[in-house]
Design an enzyme around this catalytic site. Structure first.
Site, PDB file in Angstrom:
ATOM      1  N   ASP A 194      -5.021  -4.136  -0.201  1.00 50.33           N
ATOM      2  CA  ASP A 194      -3.855  -4.177   0.679  1.00 50.33           C
ATOM      3  C   ASP A 194      -4.186  -3.606   2.054  1.00 50.33           C
ATOM      4  O   ASP A 194      -3.527  -3.941   3.045  1.00 50.33           O
ATOM      5  CB  ASP A 194      -2.674  -3.440   0.047  1.00 50.33           C
ATOM      6  CG  ASP A 194      -2.962  -1.983  -0.280  1.00 50.33           C
ATOM      7  OD1 ASP A 194      -4.140  -1.629  -0.441  1.00 50.33           O
ATOM      8  OD2 ASP A 194      -1.998  -1.196  -0.399  1.00 50.33           O
TER       9      ASP A 194
ATOM     10  N   CYS B 242      -4.595   7.804  -0.245  1.00 50.14           N
ATOM     11  CA  CYS B 242      -5.734   8.389   0.450  1.00 50.14           C
ATOM     12  C   CYS B 242      -5.262   9.493   1.379  1.00 50.14           C
ATOM     13  O   CYS B 242      -4.078   9.814   1.456  1.00 50.14           O
ATOM     14  CB  CYS B 242      -6.463   7.330   1.282  1.00 50.14           C
ATOM     15  SG  CYS B 242      -6.949   5.854   0.364  1.00 50.14           S
TER      16      CYS B 242
ATOM     17  N   GLU C  85       0.374   2.517   0.172  1.00 53.39           N
ATOM     18  CA  GLU C  85       0.382   1.227  -0.505  1.00 53.39           C
ATOM     19  C   GLU C  85       1.295   0.266   0.253  1.00 53.39           C
ATOM     20  O   GLU C  85       2.376   0.652   0.710  1.00 53.39           O
ATOM     21  CB  GLU C  85       0.906   1.359  -1.942  1.00 53.39           C
ATOM     22  CG  GLU C  85       0.181   2.359  -2.808  1.00 53.39           C
ATOM     23  CD  GLU C  85      -1.229   1.952  -3.178  1.00 53.39           C
ATOM     24  OE1 GLU C  85      -1.587   0.772  -2.965  1.00 53.39           O
ATOM     25  OE2 GLU C  85      -1.977   2.808  -3.685  1.00 53.39           O
TER      26      GLU C  85
ATOM     27  N   ILE D  83      -7.085   2.790  -6.146  1.00 52.89           N
ATOM     28  CA  ILE D  83      -6.010   2.289  -6.995  1.00 52.89           C
ATOM     29  C   ILE D  83      -5.970   0.765  -6.998  1.00 52.89           C
ATOM     30  O   ILE D  83      -5.755   0.149  -8.026  1.00 52.89           O
ATOM     31  CB  ILE D  83      -4.652   2.873  -6.538  1.00 52.89           C
ATOM     32  CG1 ILE D  83      -4.623   4.381  -6.835  1.00 52.89           C
ATOM     33  CG2 ILE D  83      -3.484   2.169  -7.211  1.00 52.89           C
ATOM     34  CD1 ILE D  83      -3.407   5.096  -6.303  1.00 52.89           C
TER      35      ILE D  83
ATOM     36  N   GLY E 292      12.174   8.712  -9.798  1.00 56.80           N
ATOM     37  CA  GLY E 292      13.534   8.305  -9.446  1.00 56.80           C
ATOM     38  C   GLY E 292      14.054   8.839  -8.141  1.00 56.80           C
ATOM     39  O   GLY E 292      15.262   8.731  -7.865  1.00 56.80           O
TER      40      GLY E 292
END
Length: 693
Positions: free
Chosen positions: A100, A2, A77, A53, A370
């Protein structure tokens, strides 16, 4: 993922205006286009632009606790929210959603600022305590997610991006020449400064508390390394295999928790070791369908598509590629700078911008990448350079030791005797000053600082004044820095300056969120980071072999040719991206003497000579190419944010907006219809967290 915004009237003179929050949210719509939310009371206004999400139907923000005394807006997150929730329920907390965000709010309610120690995530969030009249802002350990603020004239204004602050009309846009010098030297502003005067970044691993008219910023985490021991490189409590097994288990779990989402998750695939390992772990240790995404270049000096396709075939993924031409990079560069909100010294963010668009067009919102392996496992050339220089410094007159640089850069100009001598001369500067805190980076930073020759006299005067008052990296150094090994010191500087403020910002969050894509980074899992920081140096950089321990895992999980590849730094073409057969009109306009004099930042004559070389397609060295892209991006920044800043309008009645407001004299949250102006809707107590549509 967000974007968040907020206004706290510290002096309580005026209540925050809903219209200002709507303008702020409109400016960061790209961060969260799915739905919006606003909380208002007499002291504070909070805003959220949501990219849905997790808990797609129930996680709309702002969210409150059971009695409406705490309110949160959240960007990011919390990957361990599944494990945290039962613990909080056992303590008596009740939940209205499966998000969450709500877990984070109740964790803060239970533990206060110490909740940050419990989080495994990437985040920036704000919590308003209506009882204490306290605003709490926090940012994740490594600064994956951004958060900016300004505190003046009785207001604290914050947002995920600087453009949202400017949209209020309460924050003037003025570039800071002293910070421009930082960018040209270190590739980024040094936290907490930004390119804009009186606008600050909340540093990674920090929180801010505003209460009773005061604002306090404090650190809760920073990278820490073991104290150096004389026998550290020889004695190790575990075997290489044991260390590799432990790292492998941590990475597997870091990948698994980052696949927690109610939408499909893809992965970037560069063809190198790091992203290939992440993709292999998704394929081999989960049941997730896997689409992979890559960048290819028409310019073969930068292209790695053959390695990408080899890895995609090995894993059997559905693979998509975006091909970046010189013209493509130059064409999107103005949009890139609009999103970075800072000058950049490379064009590397531009292909990432194109890649995130490909991912969004494919229907994805989340990708695993990565990033982080090089910083925490010794992957960059700069770590090798520092090691070779220290070895050379013990015999500074040796003719043989500087030849090691030819092993690092065998492709530089065919390495004639002349070029080899130039390479040695480049790295000889301050060779024996091995105790200097910036020894590992001094050569690179000196090279960047040379480009200050393009600054105007007015800028040079301001830079000189700022440097006299501590404008350098020194304030980034912790008290225990000198007790670490040379490799650890080099890693610390790379993590604190390059990773957080360039790689994860200009090249990471900003390019992904420009197209509403959330990047997730298993190598930046806090457990992985702290494990890597405890590793003996020889398991990171052994001799001149980078990421030694990670390569051991790669040999188990990947094709040997990819596992054993020497790292190839990700870069993108510069000179030909701006001067090619497809004319970029903005380049000529911004680099004209008239535009340069108008911004007052650069010397028109000096820039003119640089432009002439680029136009004639003469070979340009790294320093000149960095100067070129730095000047163009700075001129763009001035044009877009100072000269012709354009607000993004406001949220409309077509947007899905949740609005909650609360009279501080009342006992519970209040909701009203979307689009209604403050004070025009009938106030009624309601159950919190129910979207109004």
């Amino acid at each position: 993922m967000c974007g968040i915004t907020g206004i706290l009237n510290v002096d309580r003179a005026d209540a925050p205006a809903e219209g200002a929050l709507r303008k702020m949210l409109a400016m960061i719509r790209h961060r969260g286009p799915d739905e919006f939310g606003i909380y208002l009371d007499r002291a504070v206004g909070l805003g959220s632009a949501r990219l849905s999400i997790i808990d797609l139907g129930g996680g709309q923000q702002p969210i409150s606790n059971e009695d409406g005394t705490l309110w949160i807006v959240f960007n990011g997150e919390i990957f361990n929210y599944v494990e945290l929730r039962p613990e909080l329920e056992a303590l008596g907390h009740c939940f209205a959603t499966n998000s969450d965000t709500e877990v984070l709010l109740h964790l803060y309610e239970e533990y206060g600022p110490k909740c940050l120690e419990r989080l495994n995530g990437q985040f920036a969030f704000a919590v308003w305590d209506t009882r204490k009249q306290n605003l709490f802002l926090a940012r994740d350990r490594l600064g994956v997610r951004p958060l900016y603020y300004t505190h003046k004239r009785g207001r604290l204004i914050f947002a995920s991006e600087i453009k949202a602050l400017l949209a209020t009309g309460l924050v003037p846009a003025e570039l800071d020449p002293a910070v421009l010098d930082q960018v040209f030297t270190y590739w980024s502003p040094l936290s907490p400064k930004t390119m804009f005067r009186d606008v600050f970044e909340l540093p990674p691993g920090h929180y801010l508390q505003a209460e009773d008219g005061s604002v306090r910023v404090a650190s809760y985490w920073e990278p820490v390394f073991p104290t150096e021991r004389p026998d550290q490189s020889v004695v190790s409590p575990k075997s290489v295999e044991e260390y590799a097994e432990e790292l492998g288990a941590l990475l597997i779990d870091a990948v698994k928790v980052r696949l927690r989402a109610d939408v499909p998750v893809g992965a970037y695939l560069s063809g190198g070791l790091d992203s290939s390992i992440i993709a292999a772990l998704i394929r081999n240790h989960t049941r997730n369908h896997l689409d992979t995404f890559s960048i290819a270049f028409d310019d073969m000096n930068f292209d790695e598509s053959a390695w990408q396709l080899q890895m995609a075939r090995f894993l059997g993924t559905d693979h998509q590629t975006v091909r970046a031409t010189h013209a493509d990079i130059g064409c999107v560069f103005p949009e890139v700078v609009w999103h970075t909100e800072a000058p950049v010294m490379r064009t590397s963010p531009a292909p990432m911008f194109l890649l995130s668009k490909l991912v969004r067009d494919a229907g994805y919102k989340v990708v695993l990448t990565g990033e982080g392996a090089d910083e925490f496992l010794g992957g960059y050339d700069i770590f090798k350079e520092a090691k070779v220089r220290r070895f050379w410094a013990t015999q500074p007159e040796s003719k043989w030791r500087p030849l090691l640089f030819q092993r690092l850069y065998p492709d530089i100009g065919g390495l004639t005797k002349s070029n080899a001598a130039m390479l040695a001369a480049f790295f000889r500067d301050n060779l024996t000053d091995v105790d200097a805190p910036d020894y590992s980076h001094a050569v690179r930073w000196r090279n960047g600082r040379r480009n200050g020759r393009f600054f105007s006299e007015a800028v040079r005067e301001e830079v000189a004044h700022a440097n006299g008052n501590g404008n350098g990296f020194e304030h980034q150094i912790p008290p225990h820095f000198a007790s670490w090994s040379p490799s650890a010191r080099a890693q610390y500087l790379e993590i604190k300056i390059f990773l957080s403020h360039y790689l994860l910002s200009s090249q990471g969050d900003r390019m992904a969120m420009a197209h509403s894509i959330e990047g997730r980074f298993p190598f930046l899992d806090c457990r992985v980071v702290e494990f890597c920081n405890r590793l003996p140096d020889r398991l990171k950089l052994r001799g001149l072999t980078e990421k030694f321990l990670l390569k051991k895992l790669g040999e188990k999980w990947l094709p040997l040719k990819i596992a054993q590849r020497t790292k190839r730094p990700y870069r993108a073409p510069i000179q030909r991206s701006f001067f090619n057969s497809v004319s970029q009109d903005y380049v000529a306009e911004l680099l004209s003497p008239e535009s340069l004099r108008a911004s007052g930042l650069f010397k028109p004559d000096a820039v003119g000579q640089l432009v002439k070389r680029a136009q004639q397609d003469l070979r340009m060295g790294e320093s000149d190419e960095m100067a070129l892209v730095g000047i163009i991006s700075t001129q763009l920044l001035h044009h877009q944010f100072v000269k012709e800043f354009r607000s993004g309008g406001s949220l409309s009645n077509l947007d899905r907006v949740k609005i909650c407001w609360q009279d501080n004299a009342q006992t519970g949250p209040v909701k009203r219809k979307p689009g209604a102006e403050s004070g025009t809707a009938e106030a009624s107590l309601c159950e919190s967290n129910i979207p109004i549509i």
